[in-house]
Write a protein that holds these residues in place. Structure first.
Motif, PDB file in Angstrom:
ATOM      1  N   ASN A 261       8.589  20.251 -18.794  1.00  0.00           N
ATOM      2  CA  ASN A 261       9.046  20.325 -20.175  1.00  0.00           C
ATOM      3  C   ASN A 261       7.829  20.316 -21.092  1.00  0.00           C
ATOM      4  N   LEU A 262       7.868  21.144 -22.130  1.00  0.00           N
ATOM      5  CA  LEU A 262       6.778  21.228 -23.093  1.00  0.00           C
ATOM      6  C   LEU A 262       7.233  20.715 -24.446  1.00  0.00           C
ATOM      7  N   GLY A 263       6.316  20.053 -25.157  1.00  0.00           N
ATOM      8  CA  GLY A 263       6.607  19.609 -26.505  1.00  0.00           C
ATOM      9  C   GLY A 263       5.357  19.678 -27.360  1.00  0.00           C
ATOM     10  N   VAL A 264       5.518  20.046 -28.632  1.00  0.00           N
ATOM     11  CA  VAL A 264       4.399  20.054 -29.572  1.00  0.00           C
ATOM     12  C   VAL A 264       4.357  18.704 -30.271  1.00  0.00           C
ATOM     13  N   VAL A 265       3.211  18.038 -30.169  1.00  0.00           N
ATOM     14  CA  VAL A 265       3.033  16.707 -30.734  1.00  0.00           C
ATOM     15  C   VAL A 265       2.220  16.807 -32.022  1.00  0.00           C
ATOM     16  N   GLN A 266       2.680  16.164 -33.061  1.00  0.00           N
ATOM     17  CA  GLN A 266       1.977  16.146 -34.350  1.00  0.00           C
ATOM     18  C   GLN A 266       1.572  14.713 -34.637  1.00  0.00           C
ATOM     19  N   THR A 267       0.253  14.480 -34.834  1.00  0.00           N
ATOM     20  CA  THR A 267      -0.231  13.142 -35.160  1.00  0.00           C
ATOM     21  C   THR A 267      -0.114  12.903 -36.663  1.00  0.00           C
ATOM     22  N   GLY A 268      -0.257  11.641 -37.046  1.00  0.00           N
ATOM     23  CA  GLY A 268      -0.120  11.282 -38.445  1.00  0.00           C
ATOM     24  C   GLY A 268      -1.164  11.899 -39.347  1.00  0.00           C
ATOM     25  N   ASP A 269      -2.339  12.266 -38.791  1.00  0.00           N
ATOM     26  CA  ASP A 269      -3.407  12.854 -39.610  1.00  0.00           C
ATOM     27  C   ASP A 269      -3.402  14.380 -39.557  1.00  0.00           C
ATOM     28  N   GLY A 270      -2.297  14.987 -39.080  1.00  0.00           N
ATOM     29  CA  GLY A 270      -2.147  16.435 -39.152  1.00  0.00           C
ATOM     30  C   GLY A 270      -2.623  17.205 -37.942  1.00  0.00           C
ATOM     31  N   ARG A 271      -3.141  16.535 -36.929  1.00  0.00           N
ATOM     32  CA  ARG A 271      -3.573  17.236 -35.716  1.00  0.00           C
ATOM     33  C   ARG A 271      -2.366  17.458 -34.797  1.00  0.00           C
ATOM     34  N   SER A 272      -2.421  18.519 -34.015  1.00  0.00           N
ATOM     35  CA  SER A 272      -1.299  18.814 -33.117  1.00  0.00           C
ATOM     36  C   SER A 272      -1.821  19.326 -31.777  1.00  0.00           C
ATOM     37  N   PHE A 273      -0.999  19.154 -30.755  1.00  0.00           N
ATOM     38  CA  PHE A 273      -1.339  19.649 -29.419  1.00  0.00           C
ATOM     39  C   PHE A 273      -0.058  19.785 -28.605  1.00  0.00           C
ATOM     40  N   VAL A 274      -0.171  20.505 -27.479  1.00  0.00           N
ATOM     41  CA  VAL A 274       0.978  20.718 -26.597  1.00  0.00           C
ATOM     42  C   VAL A 274       0.906  19.733 -25.441  1.00  0.00           C
ATOM     43  N   MET A 275       1.996  19.017 -25.243  1.00  0.00           N
ATOM     44  CA  MET A 275       2.071  18.032 -24.159  1.00  0.00           C
ATOM     45  C   MET A 275       3.118  18.485 -23.150  1.00  0.00           C
ATOM     46  N   ALA A 276       2.815  18.327 -21.867  1.00  0.00           N
ATOM     47  CA  ALA A 276       3.734  18.726 -20.802  1.00  0.00           C
ATOM     48  C   ALA A 276       4.184  17.503 -20.017  1.00  0.00           C
ATOM     49  N   ASP A 277       5.488  17.360 -19.888  1.00  0.00           N
ATOM     50  CA  ASP A 277       6.077  16.342 -19.018  1.00  0.00           C
ATOM     51  C   ASP A 277       6.323  17.020 -17.678  1.00  0.00           C
TER      52      ASP A 277
END
Length: 426
Positions: free
Chosen positions: A196-212
């Motif tokens: 499963n893939l999800g796009v993660v957004q941090t509180g300071d505006g950075r983002s990345f793709v995380m895979a379960d």
């Protein structure tokens, strides 16, 4: 449905046949040869489309045949070349020949194209064989056959961060908590059986793709459980988040869990052990004795980066996300260790163009095999005597006649090539 491996059959287009033709013009009684060449057969090209995420399309259609080249025409008119057959694949697709296991292509970047199966060259018309000794040749070539074989397509996820760990340690819960991914969760092993893939957004505006990723078990490096399917996807990730169930409620030892999975990763691909890693001790809200944290740190090593979280209550999750984002900024993109990375098909084995083998059938016939001679056989029009004589000259120039004599062939013996039979005459 997530499809990450599939076998398909490819057949590139054959080249069009050259033809035998002569000029037929008024007041030109002895017009010369005017047979045109055949067009080239279509290649089969794989192209990366970043809009695709699975190999689902290839599950329902597994045979792909490209168009043949057009035959040559009179008046030296050449046949039309066929347009290539372009198959769209998701980023992260690796293409291997099924029969040899050789890697043909590693397709990563959007828009990248590679010729996987080469179309056949068009056969030459009789005008191409005109010479001072034979100004009006009475033969032409058939088109060259296009390549055909089965390939295995494997998909490796292109994710920045991979969640690894034993089944039911909370990987899916973490992904659901930090992204909008709707990962299936449950209180039984192997809830996750596909990535499963999800796009993660941090509180300071950075983002990345995380895979379960599906949970590992002991023996995964040898293919046990979901082993190879899981480890194939880990290879693409830049940062590994190793999730441990520190509560021990599943009856496993957290220290053993960590060591087993690290060992399996190393056995599969030693470079995985060098990836930046964050250890996440999950389910801290269920721990009754805090001494287990110190025991884990002492056993694993003080140099490891360890965070204590609870995915269910979101405790310390933001801290972990900020740290992951920092690591991604420090870590260059992973380069896959594959010999071909320059967006072209790689032909691994250069064969001797004159190589051939001679064997005997049960009835005593001599059987000649080899890429070059078989290609010549397919490109010869055996309905024309001149073409047969040319084929015989080609066999002599390759040394096949001498090799047959060394094997003891006699006049009148049968020679077979691709099912065609010839009588050997000394």
């Amino acid at each position: 449905m997530f499809i990450d491996q599939v076998d398909i059959y490819l057949k590139a287009g054959n080249g069009g046949n050259g033809i035998v033709a002569y000029r037929r013009e008024k007041y030109v009684p002895l017009g010369g040869p005017a047979g045109g060449d055949g067009g080239n057969g279509a290649d089969i090209i794989f192209e990366v489309d970043e809009g695709l995420r699975t190999l689902m399309d290839f599950r329902y259609q597994r045979h792909f045949k490209a168009k043949h080249g057009q035959n040559g025409m009179s008046s030296n008119a050449h046949g039309r070349n066929s347009e290539p057959l372009v198959l769209k694949v998701p980023p992260g697709t690796i293409v291997k020949r099924k029969d040899t296991g050789e890697t043909l292509a590693d397709l990563v970047h959007h828009g990248a194209q590679m010729v996987i199966a080469k179309g056949g060259r068009g056969g030459r018309g009789n005008s191409r064989f005109a010479s001072s000794r034979n100004p009006a040749p009475d033969f032409a070539e058939n088109g060259e056959p296009g390549e055909e074989f089965e390939v295995t397509m494997e998909l490796k996820l292109l994710a920045d961060v991979g969640l690894v760990g034993f089944p039911s340690v909370g990987k899916s819960t973490i992904l659901s908590a930090v992204s909008k991914a709707k990962a299936k969760t449950g209180d039984y092993p192997f809830t996750t059986i596909k990535p499963n893939l999800g796009v993660v957004q941090t509180g300071d505006g950075r983002s990345f793709v995380m895979a379960d990723l599906p949970g590992l078990i002991e023996g995964a490096s040898e293919g046990t459980g979901l082993g190879h399917q899981f480890l194939r996807h880990v290879e693409r990730t830049r940062v590994i988040v190793h999730v441990i169930d520190i509560s021990g409620l599943e009856g496993r030892d957290p220290i053993d869990d960590y060591r087993i999975i690290r060992e399996e990763m190393g056995l599969y691909n030693e470079s995985l052990l060098k990836r930046p890693e964050i250890i996440v001790l999950n389910k801290v809200d269920l721990v009754e004795d805090d001494e287990i944290f110190e025991q884990f740190r002492s056993a694993i090593g003080e140099d490891k980066e360890i965070h204590e979280i609870s995915a269910a209550t979101r405790q310390n999750l933001d801290t972990v996300l900020y740290r992951v984002a920092d690591l991604l900024e420090e870590t260059p993109e992973t380069e896959e260790v594959v010999e071909e990375t320059d967006h072209r098909v790689l032909y691994r084995y250069e064969k001797d163009p004159d190589a051939f083998k001679i064997s005997r059938d049960d009835d005593g016939a001599f059987v000649v095999t080899g890429d070059a001679i078989e290609r010549m056989f397919k490109m010869t029009d055996f309905n024309r005597e001149a073409a047969i004589r040319r084929f015989a000259r080609q066999m002599r120039s390759m040394g096949i006649d001498d090799a047959l004599r060394e094997r003891g062939i006699q006049t009148g013996d049968t020679v077979r090539i691709l099912g065609g039979e010839f009588e050997f005459v000394e």
